[in-house]
Scaffold this motif. Sequence first.
Motif, PDB file in Angstrom:
ATOM      1  N   ALA A   1       0.632   3.382  -3.106  1.00 67.99           N
ATOM      2  CA  ALA A   1      -0.716   3.705  -3.608  1.00 67.99           C
ATOM      3  C   ALA A   1      -0.955   3.048  -4.958  1.00 67.99           C
TER       4      ALA A   1
ATOM      5  N   LEU B   1       0.806  -1.218   0.000  1.00 69.09           N
ATOM      6  CA  LEU B   1       0.000   0.000   0.000  1.00 69.09           C
ATOM      7  C   LEU B   1       0.839   1.269   0.000  1.00 69.09           C
TER       8      LEU B   1
ATOM      9  N   THR C   1      -9.030   1.164  -7.214  1.00 71.41           N
ATOM     10  CA  THR C   1      -7.885   0.265  -7.290  1.00 71.41           C
ATOM     11  C   THR C   1      -8.360  -1.145  -7.647  1.00 71.41           C
TER      12      THR C   1
ATOM     13  N   GLU D   1     -12.348   2.977  -4.348  1.00 70.11           N
ATOM     14  CA  GLU D   1     -11.591   4.144  -4.821  1.00 70.11           C
ATOM     15  C   GLU D   1     -11.020   3.924  -6.218  1.00 70.11           C
TER      16      GLU D   1
ATOM     17  N   LEU E   1     -10.242   0.096  -1.126  1.00 63.96           N
ATOM     18  CA  LEU E   1      -9.428   0.357  -2.306  1.00 63.96           C
ATOM     19  C   LEU E   1     -10.234   0.167  -3.594  1.00 63.96           C
TER      20      LEU E   1
END
Length: 306
Positions: free
Chosen positions: A146, A143, A179, A177, A174
């Motif tokens: 990012a 992580l 990811t 968002e 994630l």
Amino acid sequence: MQTVRARGISKYFGDIVALDGVDLDVAPGQIHGLVGPNGAGKTTLLGLLLGLAVADEGDLEILGTPAPAAPHGVAGFVDGPGLYPSLTARQNLTALARLRGLDTRTAGIDDVLGQVGLTDVADDRVRGFSLGMRQRLGLAAALLTAPRLLVLDEPSNGLDPAGKNHVHAVLHRLAGEGTTAVLSSHRMDDLEALCSEVTILATGRVVFSGPLGKLAAESQELDYRLRTSDPGAARDVAAATPGVRLADNAARDTGDALVVRAPVPALDELVVRLAGAGIAVRELAPVVSPLEAAFLALTDHQESHR
């Protein structure tokens, strides 16, 4: 643009065919599961996504870039995270941040430790960590950059319930968002809780790829465990419901669970009839999850045709 797009990927190790014409599509923000027996090719495929190996045949694009020129924004681990056992959790992340050219003052080390639930042991040496704690620290390390694509090999291995909750919360956040995550696991309950789509591999080939809902098609028959307020009466109702079959260990008047086999429409009819007879349903759950049932059926079929 797909985060991962693979067409006809094959990988050989001498005479061993690890991957045999694999196609894979993973959309942005998707948590995609890889499932398969030992030796199916899951770890090999994850290694290709991380740029640790190069395919012998086929085309692979990651974040729009043709492999093997893996772009920035990909992180994860295969065969367990690589950690320094003599260093603390915080020191491990600090060392990794420096290796990646990150400013350790702004790398968010404390933040990622908190996300995976390791704040209280941040200054403990990793050699004393359990397997599950090492897995969580490996996720924290991934992580730091990012990532836009997170590649994880058995991330739930060794996790206790609290650790599993931390990992699930991180992955769901994630994905929300944007990811993308591709992960392998032998724990079907984790995959069903996390993944919107799965790919099942057997002997290096894709035997299924798609949404979990396709595996639990309404025409599929599964064994269900049924607990009610009146097992004896429930057995009679089940026996009279079209499409429902009783298992050999069907309930007696002892409070045992009744095990029935039925497709979803017949199961719905059974619940309606039980309610109409004044019998309360206390539990109704698959004995084996739809994903596990499909996995066993598909991989057994593949093995029998080798």
